[in-house]
Design a protein around this motif. Structure first.
Motif, PDB file in Angstrom:
ATOM      1  N   ALA A   1       0.838  -1.209   0.000  1.00  0.00           N
ATOM      2  CA  ALA A   1       0.000   0.000   0.000  1.00  0.00           C
ATOM      3  C   ALA A   1       0.872   1.258   0.000  1.00  0.00           C
ATOM      4  O   ALA A   1       0.568   2.219  -0.722  1.00  0.00           O
ATOM      5  N   ARG A   2       1.942   1.243   0.780  1.00  0.00           N
ATOM      6  CA  ARG A   2       2.863   2.390   0.785  1.00  0.00           C
ATOM      7  C   ARG A   2       3.501   2.570  -0.592  1.00  0.00           C
ATOM      8  O   ARG A   2       3.581   3.676  -1.113  1.00  0.00           O
ATOM      9  N   PHE A   3       3.938   1.463  -1.183  1.00  0.00           N
ATOM     10  CA  PHE A   3       4.612   1.512  -2.482  1.00  0.00           C
ATOM     11  C   PHE A   3       3.707   2.086  -3.562  1.00  0.00           C
ATOM     12  O   PHE A   3       4.162   2.874  -4.401  1.00  0.00           O
ATOM     13  N   ILE A   4       2.436   1.709  -3.554  1.00  0.00           N
ATOM     14  CA  ILE A   4       1.524   2.199  -4.597  1.00  0.00           C
ATOM     15  C   ILE A   4       0.824   3.496  -4.188  1.00  0.00           C
ATOM     16  O   ILE A   4      -0.131   3.922  -4.820  1.00  0.00           O
ATOM     17  N   LYS A   5       1.320   4.086  -3.110  1.00  0.00           N
ATOM     18  CA  LYS A   5       0.805   5.375  -2.628  1.00  0.00           C
ATOM     19  C   LYS A   5      -0.679   5.304  -2.284  1.00  0.00           C
ATOM     20  O   LYS A   5      -1.442   6.219  -2.573  1.00  0.00           O
ATOM     21  N   ALA A   6      -1.065   4.207  -1.652  1.00  0.00           N
ATOM     22  CA  ALA A   6      -2.466   3.997  -1.286  1.00  0.00           C
ATOM     23  C   ALA A   6      -2.612   3.710   0.209  1.00  0.00           C
ATOM     24  O   ALA A   6      -3.588   3.091   0.624  1.00  0.00           O
ATOM     25  N   GLU A   7      -1.651   4.139   1.009  1.00  0.00           N
ATOM     26  CA  GLU A   7      -1.703   3.830   2.438  1.00  0.00           C
ATOM     27  C   GLU A   7      -2.938   4.431   3.103  1.00  0.00           C
ATOM     28  O   GLU A   7      -3.467   3.866   4.056  1.00  0.00           O
ATOM     29  N   ASP A   8      -3.443   5.559   2.578  1.00  0.00           N
ATOM     30  CA  ASP A   8      -4.660   6.149   3.138  1.00  0.00           C
ATOM     31  C   ASP A   8      -5.866   5.225   2.974  1.00  0.00           C
ATOM     32  O   ASP A   8      -6.826   5.318   3.729  1.00  0.00           O
ATOM     33  N   TRP A   9      -5.828   4.356   1.967  1.00  0.00           N
ATOM     34  CA  TRP A   9      -6.929   3.427   1.720  1.00  0.00           C
ATOM     35  C   TRP A   9      -6.779   2.140   2.520  1.00  0.00           C
ATOM     36  O   TRP A   9      -7.696   1.333   2.576  1.00  0.00           O
ATOM     37  N   PHE A  10      -5.627   1.934   3.097  1.00  0.00           N
ATOM     38  CA  PHE A  10      -5.325   0.670   3.770  1.00  0.00           C
ATOM     39  C   PHE A  10      -6.057   0.595   5.100  1.00  0.00           C
ATOM     40  O   PHE A  10      -5.792   1.375   6.008  1.00  0.00           O
ATOM     41  N   LEU A  11      -6.971  -0.346   5.230  1.00  0.00           N
ATOM     42  CA  LEU A  11      -7.776  -0.485   6.437  1.00  0.00           C
ATOM     43  C   LEU A  11      -7.585  -1.819   7.140  1.00  0.00           C
ATOM     44  O   LEU A  11      -8.100  -2.017   8.241  1.00  0.00           O
ATOM     45  N   ALA A  12      -6.887  -2.753   6.520  1.00  0.00           N
ATOM     46  CA  ALA A  12      -6.754  -4.102   7.073  1.00  0.00           C
ATOM     47  C   ALA A  12      -6.089  -4.081   8.447  1.00  0.00           C
ATOM     48  O   ALA A  12      -5.171  -3.303   8.705  1.00  0.00           O
ATOM     49  N   THR A  13      -6.575  -4.961   9.301  1.00  0.00           N
ATOM     50  CA  THR A  13      -6.011  -5.150  10.635  1.00  0.00           C
ATOM     51  C   THR A  13      -5.538  -6.593  10.770  1.00  0.00           C
ATOM     52  O   THR A  13      -5.868  -7.452   9.938  1.00  0.00           O
ATOM     53  N   LEU A  14      -4.826  -6.856  11.841  1.00  0.00           N
ATOM     54  CA  LEU A  14      -4.402  -8.218  12.114  1.00  0.00           C
ATOM     55  C   LEU A  14      -5.608  -9.139  12.251  1.00  0.00           C
ATOM     56  O   LEU A  14      -5.615 -10.262  11.721  1.00  0.00           O
ATOM     57  N   ALA A  15      -6.648  -8.671  12.905  1.00  0.00           N
ATOM     58  CA  ALA A  15      -7.866  -9.478  13.059  1.00  0.00           C
ATOM     59  C   ALA A  15      -8.485  -9.803  11.698  1.00  0.00           C
ATOM     60  O   ALA A  15      -8.990 -10.916  11.494  1.00  0.00           O
ATOM     61  N   ASP A  16      -8.436  -8.850  10.771  1.00  0.00           N
ATOM     62  CA  ASP A  16      -8.971  -9.102   9.424  1.00  0.00           C
ATOM     63  C   ASP A  16      -8.191 -10.210   8.735  1.00  0.00           C
ATOM     64  O   ASP A  16      -8.779 -11.108   8.128  1.00  0.00           O
ATOM     65  N   VAL A  17      -6.859 -10.138   8.802  1.00  0.00           N
ATOM     66  CA  VAL A  17      -6.030 -11.162   8.171  1.00  0.00           C
ATOM     67  C   VAL A  17      -6.280 -12.516   8.824  1.00  0.00           C
ATOM     68  O   VAL A  17      -6.442 -13.527   8.135  1.00  0.00           O
ATOM     69  N   GLU A  18      -6.328 -12.546  10.135  1.00  0.00           N
ATOM     70  CA  GLU A  18      -6.564 -13.818  10.835  1.00  0.00           C
ATOM     71  C   GLU A  18      -7.900 -14.422  10.423  1.00  0.00           C
ATOM     72  O   GLU A  18      -7.998 -15.630  10.194  1.00  0.00           O
ATOM     73  N   ARG A  19      -8.924 -13.607  10.299  1.00  0.00           N
ATOM     74  CA  ARG A  19     -10.256 -14.099   9.933  1.00  0.00           C
ATOM     75  C   ARG A  19     -10.322 -14.478   8.452  1.00  0.00           C
ATOM     76  O   ARG A  19     -10.777 -15.557   8.099  1.00  0.00           O
ATOM     77  N   ASP A  20      -9.868 -13.558   7.580  1.00  0.00           N
ATOM     78  CA  ASP A  20     -10.127 -13.721   6.154  1.00  0.00           C
ATOM     79  C   ASP A  20      -9.113 -14.570   5.402  1.00  0.00           C
ATOM     80  O   ASP A  20      -9.418 -15.095   4.335  1.00  0.00           O
ATOM     81  N   CYS A  21      -7.925 -14.733   5.972  1.00  0.00           N
ATOM     82  CA  CYS A  21      -6.928 -15.594   5.338  1.00  0.00           C
ATOM     83  C   CYS A  21      -6.803 -16.940   6.049  1.00  0.00           C
ATOM     84  O   CYS A  21      -6.544 -17.947   5.408  1.00  0.00           O
ATOM     85  N   PHE A  22      -7.027 -16.934   7.359  1.00  0.00           N
ATOM     86  CA  PHE A  22      -6.774 -18.146   8.139  1.00  0.00           C
ATOM     87  C   PHE A  22      -7.976 -18.639   8.928  1.00  0.00           C
ATOM     88  O   PHE A  22      -7.864 -19.609   9.676  1.00  0.00           O
TER      89      PHE A  22
END
Length: 159
Positions: A25-46
């Motif tokens: 997100a930082r690289f593509i200059k979209a960090e302002d759009w980045f909303l993911a949290t650790l809880a999101d990753v744990e739920r949605d990926c694992f």
């Protein structure tokens, strides 16, 4: 740089998946759009019903890159596809083939799963476009479009 290894991310890698996604997100200059949290990753990926899968590239046991993907479908071809949502190589690992190894692995997964294609979006200013075309990917001529937030809610008739 030693050989690049690819492995499926595990639940204990959730923090790494989050941080590499944030770095993208930082690289593509979209960090302002980045909303993911650790809880999101744990739920949605694992979690119990994963929405995407994550693959980590490692060099000498250290994280060097990330690919996240999920299945899609081509109604024209009547076959499954894979969509690469995120492909990121850490700045310190660029130029050593990490991205190519990740993409090779994704294509191997696609073939194993009977997919007709692998898709991804790349920003028109991103220098990675030449990387993708160098792998044999083609720009389709289609323009990626999206609808979010208030416009999406309005079109849904909710505002």
């Amino acid at each position: 740089m030693s050989a690049v290894t690819i492995r499926a991310a595990r639940p204990e890698d959730a923090g790494t998946v989050l941080e590499l996604t944030r770095a993208l997100a930082r690289f593509i200059k979209a960090e302002d759009w980045f909303l993911a949290t650790l809880a999101d990753v744990e739920r949605d990926c694992f979690g119990e019903a994963p929405r995407y899968e994550a693959w980590l590239a490692e060099v000498k046991g250290a994280s060097a890159g990330l690919a996240t993907l999920f299945p899609t479908y081509s109604t024209f071809k009547a076959k499954p596809c894979l969509f690469v949502d995120s492909l990121y190589v850490d700045e310190t690992a660029r130029g050593y083939g990490v991205g190519k190894v990740l993409m090779r692995h994704i294509c191997q997964l696609a073939v194993e799963r009977g997919c007709v294609r692998v898709d991804l979006n790349v920003l028109n200013w991103n220098p990675a476009r030449s990387f993708y075309t160098g792998l044999g990917m083609q720009e389709t001529g289609e323009l990626g479009m999206t609808i979010t937030g208030p416009a999406m809610r309005s079109l849904a008739g909710l505002d």
